[in-house]
Design an enzyme around this catalytic site. Structure first.
Site, mmCIF file in Angstrom:
data_model
loop_
_atom_site.group_PDB
_atom_site.id
_atom_site.type_symbol
_atom_site.label_atom_id
_atom_site.label_comp_id
_atom_site.label_asym_id
_atom_site.label_seq_id
_atom_site.Cartn_x
_atom_site.Cartn_y
_atom_site.Cartn_z
ATOM 1 N N TYR A 88 7.648 -14.667 0.007
ATOM 2 C CA TYR A 88 6.899 -13.439 -0.247
ATOM 3 C C TYR A 88 7.277 -12.818 -1.583
ATOM 4 C CZ TYR A 88 11.252 -11.169 1.071
ATOM 5 O OH TYR A 88 12.562 -10.779 1.118
ATOM 6 N N PHE A 98 10.032 -5.312 -6.134
ATOM 7 C CA PHE A 98 11.298 -4.855 -5.555
ATOM 8 C C PHE A 98 11.987 -5.928 -4.740
ATOM 9 C CE2 PHE A 98 7.935 -3.372 -2.664
ATOM 10 C CZ PHE A 98 8.332 -3.960 -1.471
ATOM 11 N N ASP A 99 11.272 -6.994 -4.397
ATOM 12 C CA ASP A 99 11.887 -8.075 -3.629
ATOM 13 C C ASP A 99 10.975 -9.283 -3.690
ATOM 14 O OD1 ASP A 99 13.700 -9.424 -2.018
ATOM 15 O OD2 ASP A 99 13.132 -8.409 -0.173
ATOM 16 N N TYR A 139 8.452 2.012 5.003
ATOM 17 C CA TYR A 139 9.730 2.705 5.150
ATOM 18 C C TYR A 139 9.572 4.212 5.282
ATOM 19 C CZ TYR A 139 11.567 -1.839 4.010
ATOM 20 O OH TYR A 139 11.852 -3.171 4.046
ATOM 21 N N PHE A 155 2.446 -6.570 -0.530
ATOM 22 C CA PHE A 155 3.116 -7.851 -0.311
ATOM 23 C C PHE A 155 2.127 -9.004 -0.397
ATOM 24 C CE2 PHE A 155 6.095 -5.079 1.938
ATOM 25 C CZ PHE A 155 7.320 -5.610 1.566
#
Length: 164
Positions: A88, A98-99, A139, A155
């Site tokens: 992902y 961010f990831d 979140y 995502f």
């Protein structure tokens, strides 16, 4: 005599019916309502604004997140309680990544943000989906590492495998 034989037979039957095979796990119930938590209209409108501003056509889920299926996949379908392997990339609406994960990561859909639990079962193994997640399904009001509080999350998720 017959009473004693009958009693012995009954004890053997009852004892046998109470034994359990240790190597056979009991089936796990998967009860999950993807529409039980719905993002507030203001958050849904903010995601719509982002999609419109970026000329992205996506489908609205009953929870208020949006998704775009790039590849449906042809393998096993995930459920909300499945263990899956994914790659992902996650980013914010300003483009900040961010990831990301380029090697498959195994995780339980019961232990991720609600947007993933709702979205990943929309494709099958081998599929790719884009998720546009309002804060309530991400979140929320809590910052998480590089993710500011009340962030819309974007995502790209590739569903590599689904554990049967």
């Amino acid at each position: 005599m017959y009473q004693k034989l009958f009693a012995l037979f009954a004890i053997v039957i009852l004892a046998g019916s109470c034994s359990k095979k240790e190597d056979t796990p009991a089936p796990v119930e998967c009860t999950y309502n993807a529409c039980a938590v719905v993002a507030p209209q203001a958050e849904i409108d903010a995601v719509k604004s982002y999609l419109d501003a970026n000329s992205i056509t996506a489908t609205q889920h009953c929870s208020g997140m949006f998704y775009k299926i790039d590849v449906e996949g042809s393998g096993l379908a995930a459920k909300a309680c499945s263990v899956v392997a994914v790659t992902y990339e996650g980013k914010l609406t300003n483009g900040t990544v961010f990831d990301s994960r380029s090697t498959p990561l195994a995780l339980s859909l019961q232990q991720v943000i609600r947007g993933w639990t709702n979205g990943i079962p929309l494709i099958k193994a081998g599929g790719r989906i884009y998720l546009y997640i309002p804060p309530t399904l991400g979140y929320g009001a809590n910052a998480n590492g590089p993710i500011p509080a009340n962030s819309i999350l974007i995502f790209r998720v590739d569903l590599v495998a689904v554990q049967p």
